[in-house]
Design a protein around this motif. Structure first.
Motif, mmCIF file in Angstrom:
data_model
loop_
_atom_site.group_PDB
_atom_site.id
_atom_site.type_symbol
_atom_site.label_atom_id
_atom_site.label_comp_id
_atom_site.label_asym_id
_atom_site.label_seq_id
_atom_site.Cartn_x
_atom_site.Cartn_y
_atom_site.Cartn_z
ATOM 1 N N GLY A 251 116.760 -11.167 -21.130
ATOM 2 C CA GLY A 251 116.922 -11.240 -22.587
ATOM 3 C C GLY A 251 115.835 -12.048 -23.265
ATOM 4 O O GLY A 251 115.579 -11.883 -24.451
ATOM 5 N N HIS A 252 115.182 -12.929 -22.493
ATOM 6 C CA HIS A 252 114.167 -13.788 -23.109
ATOM 7 C C HIS A 252 112.770 -13.397 -22.660
ATOM 8 O O HIS A 252 111.864 -14.222 -22.581
ATOM 9 C CB HIS A 252 114.499 -15.260 -22.845
ATOM 10 C CG HIS A 252 115.876 -15.571 -23.353
ATOM 11 N ND1 HIS A 252 116.147 -15.685 -24.700
ATOM 12 C CD2 HIS A 252 117.055 -15.651 -22.704
ATOM 13 C CE1 HIS A 252 117.462 -15.866 -24.847
ATOM 14 N NE2 HIS A 252 118.034 -15.841 -23.655
ATOM 15 N N CYS A 262 114.675 -16.126 -31.812
ATOM 16 C CA CYS A 262 115.723 -15.920 -30.811
ATOM 17 C C CYS A 262 116.571 -17.181 -30.710
ATOM 18 O O CYS A 262 116.121 -18.277 -31.049
ATOM 19 C CB CYS A 262 115.077 -15.596 -29.468
ATOM 20 S SG CYS A 262 116.272 -15.333 -28.141
ATOM 21 N N CYS A 264 117.141 -18.807 -28.211
ATOM 22 C CA CYS A 264 116.552 -19.745 -27.251
ATOM 23 C C CYS A 264 115.486 -20.614 -27.895
ATOM 24 O O CYS A 264 115.008 -21.559 -27.283
ATOM 25 C CB CYS A 264 115.956 -18.986 -26.064
ATOM 26 S SG CYS A 264 114.429 -18.121 -26.446
ATOM 27 N N CYS A 269 111.989 -12.305 -28.539
ATOM 28 C CA CYS A 269 112.665 -11.965 -27.270
ATOM 29 C C CYS A 269 113.452 -10.658 -27.428
ATOM 30 O O CYS A 269 113.911 -10.322 -28.516
ATOM 31 C CB CYS A 269 113.667 -13.045 -26.879
ATOM 32 S SG CYS A 269 112.967 -14.655 -26.593
HETATM 33 ZN ZN LIG Z 1 114.948 -15.889 -26.336
#
Ligand SMILES: [Zn+2]
Length: 421
Positions: A251-252, A262, A264, A269
């Motif tokens: 996912g990243h 994102c 994160c 991402c």
């Molecule tokens: Zn991410």
């Protein structure tokens, strides 16, 4: 020297028990006569191991089959009520605790929705403690008959700390959460019940590999799409973890330099485009109305306006939503193309609640995009399909953690330990 011999005998015994249990678990019921060639053990060893496992209460008879002219052969199987397992899914939208028998039939469940971004560790630990007690009581199962409790968590699971598993869940605000010691301290379980903790995408992957769309594959990637996006990579039948078990954070991976923000903290991402949370955010930006309901209801509303089920009713299609759905499928397909180019799997399985919902509408578009973005030779040899275990498979997967331990030990530690004899 004698110690070594003892150890070797013990290892051999454990290996034999494990081979028989595993064969009967996945391919049973089988007769003793079928077990010998299937496990590579002599018929004498089979008789001994079967007698031992039966005495431990782990095997039972399951009728008999006639053999050509000879005596009927007794069929054996693993006794499904000889032990129990608990699977816990600390998911993105809820925490669920399920009690299973050895055949992974659900006996009881307890569930609690999480408020948006409600990853309050103490509340979650408290809920798990209460829910474990509730499901055991509901099904009238004694804690001592549990093989263990498996917990699927959102984030990277680090097992290098002496206090047990620590979770780094950057997208949910879990910064080095010592989940294992917190659960132990909360007395969520009797101290002798083993606890197994792994990333939710990996537990789901294990469930699909054992019982679902991954059966029979040696090289596969199971893509988990929910509020976030993760993956479980299986190479040559083994889960690929990397140096610190963080591999599979698909996912990243970056789909667009300087792209959307994102969870994160980075930009562009895959998760910022293809997760349920991202799709709903983008839908709201183009005038869609996700409403106040939970994410699953909101995603269903989005799909209903982007791709109404009734083909005759094209007038109901919201063109902007339809274009967003098409683009989401393209992002997913491009992300899958990266998996194909990097890992050369024979099979890619799209799973997770949002993955299954999106896939039901857009699997052909995802396959087309994967074909367009990946290298031709590997992608022509990869199938892309939907998971078969449904959106709730993380708990099943979590329960496979203690089950895998049981099968590889050839029973519970207690029975197979020579000291107990
Ligand atoms: Zn991410």
């Amino acid at each position: 020297m004698r110690d070594r011999e003892k150890r070797t005998v013990r290892d051999l015994r454990r290996t034999n028990r494990s081979a028989v249990l595993r064969k009967l678990y996945f391919d049973g019921p089988l007769s003793r006569q079928e077990l010998a060639p299937a496990t590579g053990l002599s018929s004498g060893s089979i008789s001994n191991v079967v007698a031992e496992l039966t005495a431990d209460g782990l095997l039972e008879e399951a009728g008999s089959v006639g053999s050509d002219g000879g005596r009927p052969r007794t069929l054996l199987r693993v006794a499904r009520r000889s032990a129990y397992l608990i699977g816990v899914d600390v998911g993105e939208t809820r925490v669920r605790v399920e009690l299973f028998d050895l055949a992974l039939t659900e006996l009881a469940r307890a569930e609690r929705p999480l408020a948006a971004r409600g990853y309050d560790v103490d509340r979650i630990v408290g809920f798990i403690r209460d829910a474990v007690a509730d499901v055991l009581r509901e099904a009238d199962v004694a804690p001592e008959s549990l093989l263990g409790v498996g917990v699927g968590v959102p984030g990277i699971v680090d097992r290098s700390s002496p206090g047990g598993a620590v979770v780094h869940g950057q997208t949910v605000g879990w910064d080095a959460v010592p989940i294992e010691s917190l659960l132990r301290d909360a007395a969520a379980l009797p101290p002798e019940v083993p606890l197994f903790i792994d990333n939710g995408a990996k537990t789901l992957g294990q469930a699909e590999m054992w019982f679902g769309a991954g059966r029979g594959a040696r090289h596969a990637v199971i893509a988990l799409i929910g509020s976030g996006v993760g993956a479980c990579i299986i190479t040559d039948g083994v889960l690929y973890g990397g140096a610190h078990s963080s591999a599979g954070e698909w996912g990243h991976t970056t789909m667009q330099v300087r792209g959307r923000a994102c969870r994160c903290g980075a930009r562009g991402c895959l998760e910022a485009y293809a997760s349920a949370e991202a799709v709903l955010e983008r839908w709201a930006e183009i005038g869609g109305d996700p409403g106040d309901a939970d994410e699953e209801t909101a995603l269903a509303a989005f799909l209903a306006s982007a791709a109404p089920d009734d083909e005759g009713d094209r007038g109901a299609v919201d063109e902007k939503a339809a274009a967003l759905l098409e683009e989401t499928a393209e992002y997913l397909g491009a992300g899958i193309a990266d998996l194909v180019n990097l890992f050369n799997p024979e099979r890619i399985i799209i799973s997770g609640w949002a993955g299954l919902m999106l896939g039901r509408h857009s699997l052909p578009a995802v396959r087309r995009a994967a074909g367009a973005y990946a290298l031709r030779h590997p992608v022509e040899r990869t199938t892309i399909e939907l998971g078969r275990l449904g959106p709730d498979a993380v708990t099943v997967g979590a329960a496979t953690l203690p089950l895998a331990d049981f099968l590889s030990r050839g029973g519970r530690g207690r029975e197979s330990a020579p000291a107990a004899r």
